[in-house]
Write a protein that holds these residues in place. Structure first.
Motif, PDB file in Angstrom:
ATOM      1  N   HIS A 134       0.834  -1.203   0.000  1.00  0.00           N
ATOM      2  CA  HIS A 134       0.000   0.000   0.000  1.00  0.00           C
ATOM      3  C   HIS A 134       0.869   1.253   0.000  1.00  0.00           C
ATOM      4  CE1 HIS A 134      -3.264   2.780   0.946  1.00  0.00           C
ATOM      5  NE2 HIS A 134      -2.511   3.261   1.917  1.00  0.00           N
ATOM      6  N   GLY A 135       1.973   1.214   0.767  1.00  0.00           N
ATOM      7  CA  GLY A 135       2.849   2.373   0.864  1.00  0.00           C
ATOM      8  C   GLY A 135       3.494   2.719  -0.458  1.00  0.00           C
ATOM      9  N   VAL A 136       3.980   1.710  -1.180  1.00  0.00           N
ATOM     10  CA  VAL A 136       4.625   1.946  -2.479  1.00  0.00           C
ATOM     11  C   VAL A 136       3.594   2.465  -3.481  1.00  0.00           C
ATOM     12  CG1 VAL A 136       5.783   0.841  -4.429  1.00  0.00           C
ATOM     13  CG2 VAL A 136       6.444   0.257  -2.071  1.00  0.00           C
ATOM     14  N   ALA A 137       2.415   1.838  -3.512  1.00  0.00           N
ATOM     15  CA  ALA A 137       1.369   2.284  -4.432  1.00  0.00           C
ATOM     16  C   ALA A 137       0.976   3.734  -4.157  1.00  0.00           C
ATOM     17  CB  ALA A 137       0.149   1.370  -4.306  1.00  0.00           C
ATOM     18  N   HIS A 138       0.938   4.109  -2.881  1.00  0.00           N
ATOM     19  CA  HIS A 138       0.592   5.484  -2.509  1.00  0.00           C
ATOM     20  C   HIS A 138       1.657   6.460  -3.005  1.00  0.00           C
ATOM     21  CE1 HIS A 138      -0.890   8.841  -0.134  1.00  0.00           C
ATOM     22  NE2 HIS A 138       0.315   9.004   0.365  1.00  0.00           N
ATOM     23  N   GLN A 139       2.933   6.098  -2.847  1.00  0.00           N
ATOM     24  CA  GLN A 139       4.013   6.984  -3.281  1.00  0.00           C
ATOM     25  C   GLN A 139       3.973   7.209  -4.798  1.00  0.00           C
ATOM     26  OE1 GLN A 139       6.268   8.719  -1.601  1.00  0.00           O
ATOM     27  NE2 GLN A 139       5.800   7.955   0.459  1.00  0.00           N
ATOM     28  N   LEU A 140       3.663   6.154  -5.552  1.00  0.00           N
ATOM     29  CA  LEU A 140       3.664   6.245  -7.014  1.00  0.00           C
ATOM     30  C   LEU A 140       2.293   6.606  -7.587  1.00  0.00           C
ATOM     31  CD1 LEU A 140       5.963   3.193  -7.879  1.00  0.00           C
ATOM     32  CD2 LEU A 140       6.550   5.625  -8.015  1.00  0.00           C
ATOM     33  N   ASN A 193      17.478   9.477 -21.296  1.00  0.00           N
ATOM     34  CA  ASN A 193      18.045   9.257 -22.629  1.00  0.00           C
ATOM     35  C   ASN A 193      17.408   8.099 -23.404  1.00  0.00           C
ATOM     36  OD1 ASN A 193      20.279  11.292 -22.737  1.00  0.00           O
ATOM     37  ND2 ASN A 193      20.899  10.205 -20.891  1.00  0.00           N
ATOM     38  N   ASP A 194      16.898   7.098 -22.700  1.00  0.00           N
ATOM     39  CA  ASP A 194      16.274   5.972 -23.382  1.00  0.00           C
ATOM     40  C   ASP A 194      14.750   6.098 -23.436  1.00  0.00           C
ATOM     41  OD1 ASP A 194      18.891   5.193 -23.259  1.00  0.00           O
ATOM     42  OD2 ASP A 194      18.522   3.223 -22.375  1.00  0.00           O
ATOM     43  N   CYS A 195      14.183   6.691 -22.412  1.00  0.00           N
ATOM     44  CA  CYS A 195      12.724   6.772 -22.323  1.00  0.00           C
ATOM     45  C   CYS A 195      12.173   8.143 -22.722  1.00  0.00           C
ATOM     46  CB  CYS A 195      12.266   6.424 -20.904  1.00  0.00           C
ATOM     47  SG  CYS A 195      12.812   4.800 -20.330  1.00  0.00           S
ATOM     48  N   GLY A 196      13.052   9.106 -22.910  1.00  0.00           N
ATOM     49  CA  GLY A 196      12.608  10.425 -23.351  1.00  0.00           C
ATOM     50  C   GLY A 196      11.821  11.194 -22.319  1.00  0.00           C
ATOM     51  N   MET A 197      12.039  10.893 -21.036  1.00  0.00           N
ATOM     52  CA  MET A 197      11.339  11.592 -19.964  1.00  0.00           C
ATOM     53  C   MET A 197      12.313  12.534 -19.258  1.00  0.00           C
ATOM     54  SD  MET A 197       9.368   8.219 -18.479  1.00  0.00           S
ATOM     55  CE  MET A 197       8.383   9.111 -17.289  1.00  0.00           C
ATOM     56  N   THR A 198      11.778  13.415 -18.444  1.00  0.00           N
ATOM     57  CA  THR A 198      12.608  14.358 -17.693  1.00  0.00           C
ATOM     58  C   THR A 198      12.543  14.048 -16.207  1.00  0.00           C
ATOM     59  OG1 THR A 198      12.251  16.120 -19.307  1.00  0.00           O
ATOM     60  CG2 THR A 198      12.980  16.784 -17.111  1.00  0.00           C
ATOM     61  N   VAL A 199      13.710  13.886 -15.587  1.00  0.00           N
ATOM     62  CA  VAL A 199      13.780  13.781 -14.132  1.00  0.00           C
ATOM     63  C   VAL A 199      13.861  15.211 -13.603  1.00  0.00           C
ATOM     64  CG1 VAL A 199      15.128  12.976 -12.162  1.00  0.00           C
ATOM     65  CG2 VAL A 199      14.920  11.541 -14.209  1.00  0.00           C
ATOM     66  N   ALA A 200      12.804  15.660 -12.966  1.00  0.00           N
ATOM     67  CA  ALA A 200      12.699  17.086 -12.631  1.00  0.00           C
ATOM     68  C   ALA A 200      12.909  17.403 -11.158  1.00  0.00           C
ATOM     69  CB  ALA A 200      11.335  17.613 -13.066  1.00  0.00           C
ATOM     70  N   SER A 201      12.382  16.565 -10.274  1.00  0.00           N
ATOM     71  CA  SER A 201      12.428  16.911  -8.854  1.00  0.00           C
ATOM     72  C   SER A 201      12.258  15.646  -8.022  1.00  0.00           C
ATOM     73  CB  SER A 201      11.327  17.919  -8.501  1.00  0.00           C
ATOM     74  OG  SER A 201      10.044  17.341  -8.735  1.00  0.00           O
ATOM     75  N   ALA A 202      12.443  15.798  -6.719  1.00  0.00           N
ATOM     76  CA  ALA A 202      12.249  14.666  -5.816  1.00  0.00           C
ATOM     77  C   ALA A 202      11.868  15.169  -4.435  1.00  0.00           C
ATOM     78  CB  ALA A 202      13.510  13.813  -5.734  1.00  0.00           C
ATOM     79  N   ARG A 203      11.090  14.380  -3.746  1.00  0.00           N
ATOM     80  CA  ARG A 203      10.799  14.617  -2.337  1.00  0.00           C
ATOM     81  C   ARG A 203      11.665  13.640  -1.540  1.00  0.00           C
ATOM     82  NH1 ARG A 203       6.035  13.480  -2.560  1.00  0.00           N
ATOM     83  NH2 ARG A 203       6.044  11.391  -1.680  1.00  0.00           N
ATOM     84  N   VAL A 204      12.421  14.158  -0.579  1.00  0.00           N
ATOM     85  CA  VAL A 204      13.427  13.359   0.098  1.00  0.00           C
ATOM     86  C   VAL A 204      13.217  13.393   1.604  1.00  0.00           C
ATOM     87  CG1 VAL A 204      15.907  13.044   0.497  1.00  0.00           C
ATOM     88  CG2 VAL A 204      15.102  13.835  -1.740  1.00  0.00           C
ATOM     89  N   VAL A 234      10.818  10.340  -6.865  1.00  0.00           N
ATOM     90  CA  VAL A 234      11.292  11.147  -7.988  1.00  0.00           C
ATOM     91  C   VAL A 234      10.136  11.458  -8.931  1.00  0.00           C
ATOM     92  CG1 VAL A 234      12.935  11.242  -9.908  1.00  0.00           C
ATOM     93  CG2 VAL A 234      13.554  10.047  -7.786  1.00  0.00           C
ATOM     94  N   HIS A 235      10.063  12.722  -9.386  1.00  0.00           N
ATOM     95  CA  HIS A 235       8.960  13.181 -10.233  1.00  0.00           C
ATOM     96  C   HIS A 235       9.461  13.648 -11.595  1.00  0.00           C
ATOM     97  CE1 HIS A 235       7.648  13.688  -6.030  1.00  0.00           C
ATOM     98  NE2 HIS A 235       6.445  13.378  -6.488  1.00  0.00           N
ATOM     99  N   THR A 238       6.015  16.960 -15.190  1.00  0.00           N
ATOM    100  CA  THR A 238       4.609  17.266 -14.909  1.00  0.00           C
ATOM    101  C   THR A 238       4.272  17.140 -13.427  1.00  0.00           C
ATOM    102  OG1 THR A 238       3.773  14.986 -15.164  1.00  0.00           O
ATOM    103  CG2 THR A 238       4.042  16.311 -17.177  1.00  0.00           C
ATOM    104  N   GLY A 239       5.245  16.659 -12.639  1.00  0.00           N
ATOM    105  CA  GLY A 239       5.005  16.443 -11.225  1.00  0.00           C
ATOM    106  C   GLY A 239       4.539  15.044 -10.892  1.00  0.00           C
ATOM    107  N   ALA A 240       4.450  14.187 -11.883  1.00  0.00           N
ATOM    108  CA  ALA A 240       4.008  12.807 -11.655  1.00  0.00           C
ATOM    109  C   ALA A 240       5.168  11.970 -11.104  1.00  0.00           C
ATOM    110  CB  ALA A 240       3.502  12.197 -12.948  1.00  0.00           C
ATOM    111  N   PRO A 241       4.904  11.118 -10.114  1.00  0.00           N
ATOM    112  CA  PRO A 241       5.975  10.266  -9.574  1.00  0.00           C
ATOM    113  C   PRO A 241       6.341   9.159 -10.570  1.00  0.00           C
ATOM    114  CG  PRO A 241       3.884   9.736  -8.539  1.00  0.00           C
ATOM    115  CD  PRO A 241       3.638  10.944  -9.389  1.00  0.00           C
TER     116      PRO A 241
END
Length: 273
Positions: A134-140, A193-204, A234-235, A238-241
């Motif tokens: 449940h915890g992992v699903a909530h984070q993502l 580089n492989d998936c064409g997504m941007t690593v923008a931010s993280a909550r730590v 990591v988001h 768009t802010g999506a985890p």
């Protein structure tokens, strides 16, 4: 003041140690602290390098003209500071300096190691796919019934285990990682580089923990040794985890560093003073 190596050779210790502290115009310290500071300086200035053996207790007793208990108190303090370690029957040795990663920006393990000129390597321990807790699903932010891919990796710095990494990714993204070179590439690199997504931010979140039997075995430390637990979500742009990570770093080999600015009460966070 002669260094410890010279004192061991010449046998002159306490008188030179006293004069050195007198010349420095400092308040006299207990003998064990004077011995500790003398040895500490030589570790920090490189006179004794990483994994180099220190003189024996008897050699230090003779060099500084002090008792065995004085030497042992000095060495005990240095060991608590993480500067030395002891091997029964072999002696006392200088530890490796702690790795320090800059946490003011979001980087992968390999990127952080490269920044300080160190060699990084990853051992892939396991890759599994299944229903998350449940915890992992909530984070993502995953809907009920969604699956995740779980990666367990042992991270090495200069060929020594430094961190154990447990990462969860939505299964669609996780499957892209399976065919990538996870031994030599960071997930951030693959995402961008492989998936064409941007690593923008993280909550730590960061906390100190004690190693259980399994974690201690991976990190090659004693059970109940201190470790630094870093929980990171990591988001993308768009802010999506996109990744949920639990990183466990050896407490005796690692520290975080960052530069921060003071913000006065009532001052907007965007303004620097």
């Amino acid at each position: 003041m002669q260094n410890l190596k010279q004192l061991v050779i010449t046998g002159r210790g306490r008188s030179r140690m006293k004069s050195a502290f007198a010349n420095a115009n400092v308040i006299p310290m207990p003998l064990f602290q004077q011995v500790k500071e003398a040895v500490r300086r030589e570790i920090l200035d490189g006179t004794y390098g990483p994994h180099e053996k220190l003189p024996s207790e008897r050699q230090m007793m003779e060099a500084f003209s002090v008792s065995r208990i004085t030497v042992r108190l000095a060495l005990a303090d240095l060991q608590r500071e993480g500067l030395i370690f002891k091997i029964n029957g072999k002696g006392t040795f200088v530890t490796l300096p702690k790795a320090q990663f800059d946490v003011s920006t979001l980087r992968g393990f390999g990127e952080s190691a490269a920044q300080i000129g160190q060699e990084a390597f990853t051992e892939l321990v396991s890759v599994t796919t299944g229903l998350p807790s449940h915890g992992v699903a909530h984070q993502l932010l995953l809907p009920k019934g969604s699956q995740v891919t779980k990666f367990q990796r042992l991270r090495y710095l200069n060929r020594e285990p430094l961190a154990f990494d447990v990462t969860y990714a939505p299964v669609e993204l996780g499957e892209r990682f399976r065919s990538a070179d996870l031994q030599h590439r960071d997930l951030f690199d693959i995402v961008e580089n492989d998936c064409g997504m941007t690593v923008a931010s993280a909550r730590v979140n960061v906390e100190a923990v004690l190693c259980d039997v399994e974690l201690a075995a991976y990190l090659n430390v004693e059970q109940s040794s201190a470790a630094l637990h870093i929980e990171r979500c990591v988001h993308d742009a768009t802010g999506a985890p996109i990744l949920y990570e639990n990183l466990f770093y050896r407490g005796d080999r690692f520290r975080f560093g960052l530069d921060i600015d003071r913000v006065h009460l009532g001052q907007p966070l965007g303004e620097r003073g």
